[in-house]
Design a protein around this motif. Structure first.
Motif, PDB file in Angstrom:
ATOM      1  N   ALA A  41       0.834  -1.204   0.000  1.00 27.44           N
ATOM      2  CA  ALA A  41       0.000   0.000   0.000  1.00 27.44           C
ATOM      3  C   ALA A  41       0.868   1.253   0.000  1.00 27.44           C
ATOM      4  O   ALA A  41       1.959   1.274   0.580  1.00 27.44           O
ATOM      5  N   ILE A  42       0.364   2.291  -0.658  1.00 28.75           N
ATOM      6  CA  ILE A  42       1.058   3.577  -0.727  1.00 28.75           C
ATOM      7  C   ILE A  42       0.103   4.614  -0.155  1.00 28.75           C
ATOM      8  O   ILE A  42      -0.975   4.826  -0.704  1.00 28.75           O
ATOM      9  N   MET A  43       0.487   5.194   0.962  1.00 30.59           N
ATOM     10  CA  MET A  43      -0.354   6.218   1.600  1.00 30.59           C
ATOM     11  C   MET A  43       0.522   7.448   1.799  1.00 30.59           C
ATOM     12  O   MET A  43       1.422   7.439   2.651  1.00 30.59           O
ATOM     13  N   LEU A  44       0.282   8.478   1.008  1.00 33.18           N
ATOM     14  CA  LEU A  44       1.114   9.680   1.070  1.00 33.18           C
ATOM     15  C   LEU A  44       0.248  10.878   1.406  1.00 33.18           C
ATOM     16  O   LEU A  44      -0.936  10.920   1.046  1.00 33.18           O
ATOM     17  N   VAL A  45       0.860  11.855   2.076  1.00 32.66           N
ATOM     18  CA  VAL A  45       0.142  13.086   2.401  1.00 32.66           C
ATOM     19  C   VAL A  45       0.962  14.277   1.923  1.00 32.66           C
ATOM     20  O   VAL A  45       2.189  14.196   1.794  1.00 32.66           O
ATOM     21  N   ALA A  46       0.261  15.391   1.645  1.00 32.35           N
ATOM     22  CA  ALA A  46       0.938  16.670   1.408  1.00 32.35           C
ATOM     23  C   ALA A  46       0.893  17.395   2.739  1.00 32.35           C
ATOM     24  O   ALA A  46      -0.168  17.858   3.168  1.00 32.35           O
ATOM     25  N   ARG A  47       2.060  17.430   3.407  1.00 28.53           N
ATOM     26  CA  ARG A  47       2.130  17.949   4.776  1.00 28.53           C
ATOM     27  C   ARG A  47       2.616  19.398   4.758  1.00 28.53           C
ATOM     28  O   ARG A  47       3.665  19.697   4.172  1.00 28.53           O
ATOM     29  N   ARG A  48       1.851  20.280   5.382  1.00 27.40           N
ATOM     30  CA  ARG A  48       2.233  21.692   5.445  1.00 27.40           C
ATOM     31  C   ARG A  48       3.536  21.854   6.230  1.00 27.40           C
ATOM     32  O   ARG A  48       3.771  21.128   7.191  1.00 27.40           O
ATOM     33  N   SER A  49       4.345  22.823   5.837  1.00 31.28           N
ATOM     34  CA  SER A  49       5.597  23.092   6.576  1.00 31.28           C
ATOM     35  C   SER A  49       5.270  23.519   7.997  1.00 31.28           C
ATOM     36  O   SER A  49       5.982  23.176   8.934  1.00 31.28           O
ATOM     37  N   THR A  50       4.210  24.323   8.133  1.00 32.90           N
ATOM     38  CA  THR A  50       3.732  24.686   9.477  1.00 32.90           C
ATOM     39  C   THR A  50       2.220  24.508   9.488  1.00 32.90           C
ATOM     40  O   THR A  50       1.546  24.890   8.529  1.00 32.90           O
ATOM     41  N   PRO A  51       1.677  23.928  10.565  1.00 29.39           N
ATOM     42  CA  PRO A  51       0.234  23.749  10.623  1.00 29.39           C
ATOM     43  C   PRO A  51      -0.483  25.094  10.528  1.00 29.39           C
ATOM     44  O   PRO A  51       0.080  26.128  10.918  1.00 29.39           O
TER      45      PRO A  51
END
Ligand SMILES: CC(C)(COP(=O)(O)OP(=O)(O)OC[C@H]1O[C@@H](n2cnc3c(N)ncnc32)[C@H](O)[C@@H]1OP(=O)(O)O)[C@@H](O)C(=O)NCCC(=O)NCCS
Length: 160
Positions: free
Chosen positions: A46-56
Motif C-alpha cells: 500500500a502507498i499512503m502519502l500526504v501533502a504535509r504543510r511546513s507549518t500547521p
C-alpha cells in the motif's frame, strides 16, 4: 507559477488519519474511513502519502493539504483515492501527490497504473491526462449518491 512550496509529500502515519478522513469526506470521495486507512499503513503493497504543510494552519491546527491512497497488486498500481482541500487546489499539490505515488508504484514493481473516476469529474480527469492516463473503459452506474458512470483510466509506467 513560481510560488514557494510550503508543504512536502510525506509518508502518512496513523496520526494523519483523522485529517485524511476529514479530507476524504470534504472531497466526497468513496468513503474508506479511518479503519481501512489504518489497515493500509501496515500493508507493504500500500502507498499512503500526504501533502504535509511546513507549518500547521495557525487558526485550525490542520497539517495536511491532501492525500493519496494507492496499492500495488500483480504489477498494477491502483489509485484508490486522491483529494486536496478545496482551499489548496490549483497549486500543483494533486500533481505532486500523484507523481510521488506513480514513482513509488514503479519502485514496487508496477507496470501499469489504473483508476476509476466519475465521468463528470473533469478536473480529476485533466490531472490524470497530464500524467499520460487514457480512458480504457466505462462502468455504467458504478457510483451512487449521485449515480454516475465511472471511466476507467490507465497509463503504462515505463521503467527508466
Ligand atoms: C483532482 C484534484 C486532486 C486535483 O488537485 P489539485 O491540487 O488542484 O491539482 P493540481 O493543482 O496539481 O492541478 C493539476 C491539473 O489538474 C487539472 N485541474 C486542477 N484543477 C482544475 C480545475 N478547477 N479545472 C480544470 N482542471 C483542473 C489541471 O489539468 C491541472 O493542471 P494545470 O495546473 O496545468 O492547469 C482536486 O481537484 C480534488 O481533490 N478534487 C476532489 C477529489 C477528487 O475528485 N479526486 C479524484 C477522485 S478519482
Amino acid at each position: 507559477m513560481n510560488e514557494r512550496r510550503d508543504y512536502r509529500v510525506d509518508l502518512a502515519t496513523r496520526h494523519d488519519l483523522l485529517e485524511v478522513v476529514e479530507i476524504e469526506d470534504a472531497c466526497q470521495l468513496s468513503a474508506w474511513g479511518w479503519d481501512a486507512y489504518h489497515g493500509e499503513l501496515a500493508r507493504p503493497e500500500a502507498i499512503m502519502l500526504v501533502a504535509r504543510r511546513s507549518t500547521p494552519d495557525w487558526q485550525t491546527g490542520k497539517s495536511l493539504y491532501g492525500f493519496i491512497a494507492a496499492r500495488v497488486t500483480a504489477e498494477e498500481l491502483h489509485i484508490n483515492n486522491i483529494g486536496v482541500r478545496t482551499s489548496a487546489r490549483g497549486r500543483g499539490i494533486g500533481s505532486a501527490l500523484l507523481r510521488a505515488a506513480l514513482a513509488t508504484g514503479r519502485r514496487l514493481g508496477a507496470h501499469t497504473a489504473l483508476l476509476e473516476v466519475r465521468a463528470g469529474n473533469l478536473e480529476a480527469q485533466a490531472l490524470y491526462r497530464r500524467f499520460g492516463f487514457e480512458v480504457t473503459g466505462r462502468r455504467r452506474n458504478y457510483y451512487h449518491g449521485p449515480t454516475e458512470d465511472a471511466l476507467l483510466m490507465s497509463v503504462t509506467l515505463v521503467r527508466r
